[in-house]
Design an enzyme around this catalytic site. Sequence first.
Site, short mmCIF file in Angstrom:
data_model
loop_
_atom_site.label_atom_id
_atom_site.label_comp_id
_atom_site.label_asym_id
_atom_site.label_seq_id
_atom_site.Cartn_x
_atom_site.Cartn_y
_atom_site.Cartn_z
N HIS A 66 0.84 -1.20 0.00
CA HIS A 66 0.00 0.00 0.00
C HIS A 66 0.88 1.25 0.00
CE1 HIS A 66 -2.50 -2.81 2.78
NE2 HIS A 66 -2.75 -3.09 1.52
N TYR A 129 4.40 1.87 13.34
CA TYR A 129 4.62 2.94 12.36
C TYR A 129 4.03 4.27 12.83
CZ TYR A 129 0.01 1.39 10.48
OH TYR A 129 -1.31 1.02 10.31
#
Length: 463
Positions: A66, A129
């Site tokens: 992605h 993240y």
Amino acid sequence: MDSVSIRATSIPGLLILDLPIHRDSRGWFKENWQRAKMTALGLPDLEPVQHNLVVNDAVGVTRGIHAEPWDKFVSVATGRVFGAWVDLRPGPSYGVVETLEMGPDRAVYVPRGVGNAYQTLQPATVYSYLVNDHWSAAAKDRYSMVNLADPTLSIEWPIPLAQAVISEADRRHPNLSKATPARGGRALILGAHGQLGRAVAEALPDSVALGRRDVDLADPESVQGIDLSDVDAVINAAAYTAVDAAETANGRIAAWTTNAIGVAHLARRCRGRRVTLVHISSDYVFDGTRLEHDESEPLSPLGVYGQSKAAGDLAVAACERHYVVRTSWVVGSGRNFVATMAALADRGARPAVVDDQWGRLTFAEDLAASIVHLLRVGAPYGTYNMTNSGHVQTWADIAARVFAARGRSTADIDRVSTERYAAGKTLAPRPPHSTLALDKLAATGFETADADQRLADYLARIV
């Protein structure tokens, strides 16, 4: 390893960080994100707004690929992963792949538009993240995706994908040949109907060009309403430029409202959205006592216009991702000094022109090119001077060159002092020396064109 280190990859902007792990009898510790140290080594300042953790129970969990509309800083809290990244941004690196095995001792900075994927190599792996924009359902419409099994990518997954744990959505992603490239961030131009704004819009044909009817810096609600979604840079070519009128009661308010207060609102919005702000400044922020002005000279404006521009410069500096591009004596399409002199020459006039103010012309197309250059090369943020190069001249010198090019005698220019020219008029004070040093811009790799040659080219184009 005692200190963090950063290295580049074959994908522009994708950076690998090696992180020190400090162990003792109790376990280990690391600085996963350390802004001061990492930015000093060249990492872009992520300015994270959201921190996500993904707990993966099994070996072989595979997620991606992605590309999302924000930058990411990915790392591993516990366990190990095989990471893969694919550049999905239009350009020469489209489809380039990087892979890396990661444990807690590594992190990767992933710029927006680069596809991110990973496969777990140990059970109970926690993937971390940081991102610099908030997730939203609407943002998913701006994702770009590519299939994990695309043979053209040649990703050698440690665990064959047939044995991996993959969502049905990820299995259905298109191959690279049918993928939708990531949408690049646009540039948004304010003041797009002025001399510089038109030149910037021509240099950046995919930009969004807004005039005063679209955005009025003097109106806080108008500034607040600017759509900054999918915008990487705002180029502010809008300003109150009526130098003499700024000395009046109404003009003083208008100058400060637009050039200082309005710019401060704009800088605040750009900072909040982590958008780069390019702001056009002026030689009028100096008093002109120095023969040449470099970027380090303290501000010392003489009149209201210069004071309001100086205040705007200071406001822009609060936006970390900023370029203040300082210029002087701009010539572009529309009304300007050169066009006025050419018209006077053609009419047979003999104008009085100031002969004790010194500087260089700046042609709008070259100023626009310098702005595009700073953005494209990712020059260090800060202030840059930009004018055309060549010898320093007075306004009367330039007028004489225009008259000569139109077939008139240079003696038809009445060379006067600023004091004589201003007699009986209400004029703002001007800096006597407007010459700007160009070394800092040159150090970024930008070559400025000669002002005399540009003047000749310009005069050949106007009737």
